[in-house]
Design a protein around this motif. Structure first.
Motif, PDB file in Angstrom:
ATOM      1  N   GLU A 279       0.829  -1.210   0.000  1.00 41.41           N
ATOM      2  CA  GLU A 279       0.000   0.000   0.000  1.00 41.41           C
ATOM      3  C   GLU A 279       0.863   1.260   0.000  1.00 41.41           C
ATOM      4  O   GLU A 279       0.529   2.251  -0.661  1.00 41.41           O
ATOM      5  CB  GLU A 279      -0.919  -0.010   1.217  1.00 41.41           C
ATOM      6  CG  GLU A 279      -2.010  -1.069   1.164  1.00 41.41           C
ATOM      7  CD  GLU A 279      -2.925  -1.009   2.364  1.00 41.41           C
ATOM      8  OE1 GLU A 279      -2.668  -0.143   3.233  1.00 41.41           O
ATOM      9  OE2 GLU A 279      -3.875  -1.802   2.430  1.00 41.41           O
ATOM     10  N   GLY A 280       1.987   1.216   0.722  1.00 47.34           N
ATOM     11  CA  GLY A 280       2.878   2.369   0.731  1.00 47.34           C
ATOM     12  C   GLY A 280       3.496   2.634  -0.631  1.00 47.34           C
ATOM     13  O   GLY A 280       3.589   3.796  -1.063  1.00 47.34           O
ATOM     14  N   ARG A 281       3.903   1.573  -1.325  1.00 45.84           N
ATOM     15  CA  ARG A 281       4.461   1.753  -2.671  1.00 45.84           C
ATOM     16  C   ARG A 281       3.407   2.266  -3.647  1.00 45.84           C
ATOM     17  O   ARG A 281       3.686   3.146  -4.474  1.00 45.84           O
ATOM     18  CB  ARG A 281       5.040   0.426  -3.163  1.00 45.84           C
ATOM     19  CG  ARG A 281       6.354   0.045  -2.498  1.00 45.84           C
ATOM     20  CD  ARG A 281       7.021  -1.097  -3.241  1.00 45.84           C
ATOM     21  NE  ARG A 281       6.223  -2.308  -3.175  1.00 45.84           N
ATOM     22  CZ  ARG A 281       6.358  -3.249  -2.233  1.00 45.84           C
ATOM     23  NH1 ARG A 281       7.253  -3.092  -1.279  1.00 45.84           N
ATOM     24  NH2 ARG A 281       5.616  -4.338  -2.246  1.00 45.84           N
ATOM     25  N   ASP A 282       2.181   1.730  -3.544  1.00 46.21           N
ATOM     26  CA  ASP A 282       1.105   2.229  -4.421  1.00 46.21           C
ATOM     27  C   ASP A 282       0.780   3.696  -4.134  1.00 46.21           C
ATOM     28  O   ASP A 282       0.545   4.483  -5.066  1.00 46.21           O
ATOM     29  CB  ASP A 282      -0.148   1.370  -4.236  1.00 46.21           C
ATOM     30  CG  ASP A 282       0.055  -0.065  -4.700  1.00 46.21           C
ATOM     31  OD1 ASP A 282       0.977  -0.290  -5.516  1.00 46.21           O
ATOM     32  OD2 ASP A 282      -0.685  -0.956  -4.230  1.00 46.21           O
ATOM     33  N   GLN A 283       0.775   4.061  -2.866  1.00 44.94           N
ATOM     34  CA  GLN A 283       0.495   5.456  -2.522  1.00 44.94           C
ATOM     35  C   GLN A 283       1.588   6.383  -3.030  1.00 44.94           C
ATOM     36  O   GLN A 283       1.310   7.473  -3.527  1.00 44.94           O
ATOM     37  CB  GLN A 283       0.356   5.583  -1.005  1.00 44.94           C
ATOM     38  CG  GLN A 283      -0.043   6.981  -0.552  1.00 44.94           C
ATOM     39  CD  GLN A 283      -0.226   7.061   0.949  1.00 44.94           C
ATOM     40  OE1 GLN A 283      -0.028   6.069   1.674  1.00 44.94           O
ATOM     41  NE2 GLN A 283      -0.592   8.236   1.440  1.00 44.94           N
ATOM     42  N   ARG A 284       2.855   5.946  -2.926  1.00 47.14           N
ATOM     43  CA  ARG A 284       3.946   6.781  -3.430  1.00 47.14           C
ATOM     44  C   ARG A 284       3.878   6.904  -4.947  1.00 47.14           C
ATOM     45  O   ARG A 284       4.143   7.977  -5.502  1.00 47.14           O
ATOM     46  CB  ARG A 284       5.291   6.188  -3.000  1.00 47.14           C
ATOM     47  CG  ARG A 284       6.488   7.036  -3.400  1.00 47.14           C
ATOM     48  CD  ARG A 284       7.730   6.600  -2.693  1.00 47.14           C
ATOM     49  NE  ARG A 284       8.083   5.222  -2.963  1.00 47.14           N
ATOM     50  CZ  ARG A 284       9.193   4.627  -2.495  1.00 47.14           C
ATOM     51  NH1 ARG A 284      10.011   5.316  -1.724  1.00 47.14           N
ATOM     52  NH2 ARG A 284       9.450   3.373  -2.779  1.00 47.14           N
ATOM     53  N   MET A 285       3.501   5.838  -5.636  1.00 48.25           N
ATOM     54  CA  MET A 285       3.360   5.902  -7.084  1.00 48.25           C
ATOM     55  C   MET A 285       2.203   6.824  -7.472  1.00 48.25           C
ATOM     56  O   MET A 285       2.313   7.593  -8.439  1.00 48.25           O
ATOM     57  CB  MET A 285       3.131   4.502  -7.644  1.00 48.25           C
ATOM     58  CG  MET A 285       3.037   4.464  -9.158  1.00 48.25           C
ATOM     59  SD  MET A 285       4.557   5.022  -9.977  1.00 48.25           S
ATOM     60  CE  MET A 285       5.672   3.707  -9.488  1.00 48.25           C
ATOM     61  N   SER A 286       1.098   6.761  -6.731  1.00 48.22           N
ATOM     62  CA  SER A 286      -0.034   7.647  -7.039  1.00 48.22           C
ATOM     63  C   SER A 286       0.324   9.104  -6.800  1.00 48.22           C
ATOM     64  O   SER A 286      -0.093   9.988  -7.559  1.00 48.22           O
ATOM     65  CB  SER A 286      -1.244   7.249  -6.189  1.00 48.22           C
ATOM     66  OG  SER A 286      -0.977   7.436  -4.819  1.00 48.22           O
ATOM     67  N   SER A 293       0.928  14.780 -13.353  1.00 49.86           N
ATOM     68  CA  SER A 293      -0.255  15.322 -14.037  1.00 49.86           C
ATOM     69  C   SER A 293      -0.450  16.808 -13.762  1.00 49.86           C
ATOM     70  O   SER A 293      -1.052  17.518 -14.573  1.00 49.86           O
ATOM     71  CB  SER A 293      -1.497  14.556 -13.594  1.00 49.86           C
ATOM     72  OG  SER A 293      -1.705  14.690 -12.193  1.00 49.86           O
ATOM     73  N   ALA A 294       0.042  17.285 -12.628  1.00 49.10           N
ATOM     74  CA  ALA A 294      -0.077  18.723 -12.312  1.00 49.10           C
ATOM     75  C   ALA A 294       1.030  19.548 -12.931  1.00 49.10           C
ATOM     76  O   ALA A 294       1.007  20.778 -12.803  1.00 49.10           O
ATOM     77  CB  ALA A 294      -0.074  18.910 -10.798  1.00 49.10           C
ATOM     78  N   LEU A 295       1.985  18.921 -13.599  1.00 50.99           N
ATOM     79  CA  LEU A 295       3.100  19.676 -14.171  1.00 50.99           C
ATOM     80  C   LEU A 295       2.712  20.519 -15.387  1.00 50.99           C
ATOM     81  O   LEU A 295       3.147  21.675 -15.489  1.00 50.99           O
ATOM     82  CB  LEU A 295       4.232  18.704 -14.537  1.00 50.99           C
ATOM     83  CG  LEU A 295       5.554  19.326 -14.966  1.00 50.99           C
ATOM     84  CD1 LEU A 295       6.111  20.209 -13.863  1.00 50.99           C
ATOM     85  CD2 LEU A 295       6.561  18.247 -15.345  1.00 50.99           C
ATOM     86  N   PRO A 296       1.919  20.027 -16.364  1.00 50.71           N
ATOM     87  CA  PRO A 296       1.553  20.879 -17.521  1.00 50.71           C
ATOM     88  C   PRO A 296       0.835  22.173 -17.154  1.00 50.71           C
ATOM     89  O   PRO A 296       1.178  23.225 -17.703  1.00 50.71           O
ATOM     90  CB  PRO A 296       0.682  19.952 -18.369  1.00 50.71           C
ATOM     91  CG  PRO A 296       1.136  18.583 -18.025  1.00 50.71           C
ATOM     92  CD  PRO A 296       1.476  18.628 -16.575  1.00 50.71           C
ATOM     93  N   PRO A 297      -0.160  22.177 -16.256  1.00 47.23           N
ATOM     94  CA  PRO A 297      -0.747  23.484 -15.896  1.00 47.23           C
ATOM     95  C   PRO A 297       0.242  24.444 -15.260  1.00 47.23           C
ATOM     96  O   PRO A 297       0.153  25.661 -15.454  1.00 47.23           O
ATOM     97  CB  PRO A 297      -1.871  23.108 -14.917  1.00 47.23           C
ATOM     98  CG  PRO A 297      -2.210  21.698 -15.240  1.00 47.23           C
ATOM     99  CD  PRO A 297      -0.931  21.074 -15.652  1.00 47.23           C
ATOM    100  N   LYS A 298       1.185  23.915 -14.494  1.00 48.53           N
ATOM    101  CA  LYS A 298       2.177  24.789 -13.879  1.00 48.53           C
ATOM    102  C   LYS A 298       3.136  25.379 -14.909  1.00 48.53           C
ATOM    103  O   LYS A 298       3.677  26.462 -14.703  1.00 48.53           O
ATOM    104  CB  LYS A 298       2.964  24.029 -12.818  1.00 48.53           C
ATOM    105  CG  LYS A 298       2.132  23.627 -11.608  1.00 48.53           C
ATOM    106  CD  LYS A 298       2.970  22.874 -10.597  1.00 48.53           C
ATOM    107  CE  LYS A 298       2.131  22.478  -9.373  1.00 48.53           C
ATOM    108  NZ  LYS A 298       2.937  21.722  -8.383  1.00 48.53           N
ATOM    109  N   LEU A 299       3.370  24.666 -15.999  1.00 50.76           N
ATOM    110  CA  LEU A 299       4.276  25.163 -17.029  1.00 50.76           C
ATOM    111  C   LEU A 299       3.603  26.122 -18.003  1.00 50.76           C
ATOM    112  O   LEU A 299       4.292  26.708 -18.840  1.00 50.76           O
ATOM    113  CB  LEU A 299       4.864  23.978 -17.817  1.00 50.76           C
ATOM    114  CG  LEU A 299       5.866  23.102 -17.071  1.00 50.76           C
ATOM    115  CD1 LEU A 299       6.294  21.935 -17.961  1.00 50.76           C
ATOM    116  CD2 LEU A 299       7.083  23.911 -16.644  1.00 50.76           C
ATOM    117  N   THR A 300       2.293  26.262 -17.914  1.00 58.82           N
ATOM    118  CA  THR A 300       1.590  27.136 -18.862  1.00 58.82           C
ATOM    119  C   THR A 300       1.990  28.592 -18.693  1.00 58.82           C
ATOM    120  O   THR A 300       2.287  29.293 -19.676  1.00 58.82           O
ATOM    121  CB  THR A 300       0.074  26.976 -18.673  1.00 58.82           C
ATOM    122  OG1 THR A 300      -0.275  25.598 -18.841  1.00 58.82           O
ATOM    123  CG2 THR A 300      -0.675  27.822 -19.674  1.00 58.82           C
ATOM    124  N   VAL A 301       2.014  29.084 -17.471  1.00 54.39           N
ATOM    125  CA  VAL A 301       2.346  30.491 -17.226  1.00 54.39           C
ATOM    126  C   VAL A 301       3.784  30.809 -17.625  1.00 54.39           C
ATOM    127  O   VAL A 301       4.034  31.800 -18.332  1.00 54.39           O
ATOM    128  CB  VAL A 301       2.069  30.846 -15.752  1.00 54.39           C
ATOM    129  CG1 VAL A 301       2.501  32.287 -15.464  1.00 54.39           C
ATOM    130  CG2 VAL A 301       0.593  30.660 -15.431  1.00 54.39           C
TER     131      VAL A 301
END
Length: 334
Positions: A279-286, A293-301
């Motif tokens: 469960e810890g490995r799955d949580q770290r992967m998630s 997934s949050a990287l493209p919106p941050k790179l927009t500006v």
């Protein structure tokens, strides 16, 4: 013929079966006593090993105390006035609640000395900020403002400064929890390997504390303290519960709850650690996928502000230069 006749007699067969039954009974009871003696020896060896670990921890703590006796004495002398102020003004009723000790433990501050220092700073920080702000506004930079307005600004700065110890404590707790959370899945994997290799829980915590120190000093400190508690306390569930309470992380609390249930109901500790490690490995992967997934919106500006203007300049600069230089060349040519 006499032998076959003897084997065929009923009395001889009864005596043989009675002898076999007596031997089986003796063997059964004897084996149970042997198993009990082996179990008793094993329990004795575990108890001796636990006492050895306890003696080692006590010797280590005494060595640290002997090596730092001057510093400890000096800190006690310098904090005498803090203790006096806390007791005289009864700051425990004013600032301490049920979660204060847990918050300090989550930040790595344990003991009565840290609690006294925290309560003293809760009182003195707004007073010091008020004095400094009033001195600055009234003497160094009055600015032609009325006296009551300068005092109002000083009081406002003091009210803001009253939350400064809480903000510093929260910041320290956040950094400490981030370090522990980052190294916790690897800690579970190492602990699983130690338990499945035949180590006891105390040895597993002690070994993992030595190995995980290169990745997270805070987690190594907590595991070392848990090892000492497992050696000192009679009920190991209290040590597990204290580890979850000191870290304040849901992942650590869930693992400690699983260990408490395994110790209480006699289930396999290795199986519980294996499930929690997965469960810890799955949580770290998630979490890694969430950050990706949050990287493209941050790179927009930054893309709009820095990359696109340069791209437009590179594309349109030759055309602009040609347009601007075209009429002048024709005029000179004419």
């Amino acid at each position: 013929m006499d032998i076959f006749a003897l084997l065929g007699q009923r009395e001889f067969l009864i005596s043989v079966l009675a002898a076999v039954s007596a031997a089986a009974v003796v063997f059964t009871f004897g084996s149970s006593f042997i198993v009990k003696s082996e179990m008793r020896d094993r329990i004795k060896r575990v108890a001796l090993e636990r006492e050895k670990m306890r003696a080692e921890e006590m010797a280590r703590l005494r060595g640290v105390a002997a090596g730092d006796s001057r510093n400890i004495r000096r800190n006690a002398e310098t904090k005498t006035y803090m203790k006096t102020v806390v007791e005289r003004f009864d700051l425990k009723k004013a600032f301490q609640d049920d979660a204060t000790v847990d918050k300090l433990a989550m930040a790595g501050y344990r003991g009565q000395g840290h609690l006294t220092t925290f309560l003293f700073m809760r009182l003195m920080t707004p007073i010091i900020i008020f004095v400094v702000a009033a001195l600055y506004l009234l003497v160094l930079a009055p600015g032609g403002r009325p006296l009551y307005l300068n005092l109002t600004y000083a009081v406002g700065a003091a009210l803001v400064g009253a939350y400064l110890p809480l903000l510093l404590l929260k910041n320290t707790t956040t950094k400490r929890q981030a370090s522990i959370k980052k190294a916790w899945p690897d800690c579970l994997d190492l602990m699983l390997l130690c338990v499945e290799s035949g180590m006891s829980v105390e040895h597993a915590f002690k070994r993992v504390a030595k190995e995980i120190g290169q990745q997270s000093v805070e987690l190594a400190e907590e595991l070392t303290l848990t090892t000492a508690e497992l050696a000192f306390l009679e009920d190991r569930t209290r040590a597990y519960d204290n580890l979850g309470r000191r870290t304040g992380l849901d992942g650590v609390k869930s693992v400690m709850t699983a260990l408490i249930q395994a110790d209480r109901y006699g289930t396999s500790i290795g199986q519980a650690l294996r499930v929690m490690a997965e469960e810890g490995r799955d949580q770290r992967m998630s979490e890694a996928e969430k950050k990706a997934s949050a990287l493209p919106p941050k790179l927009t500006v930054p893309l709009i502000l820095f990359f696109l203007p340069v791209l437009f300049i590179v594309i349109m600069a030759p055309a602009v230069i040609k347009i601007m230089s075209g009429p002048s060349v024709s005029a000179f040519g004419g």
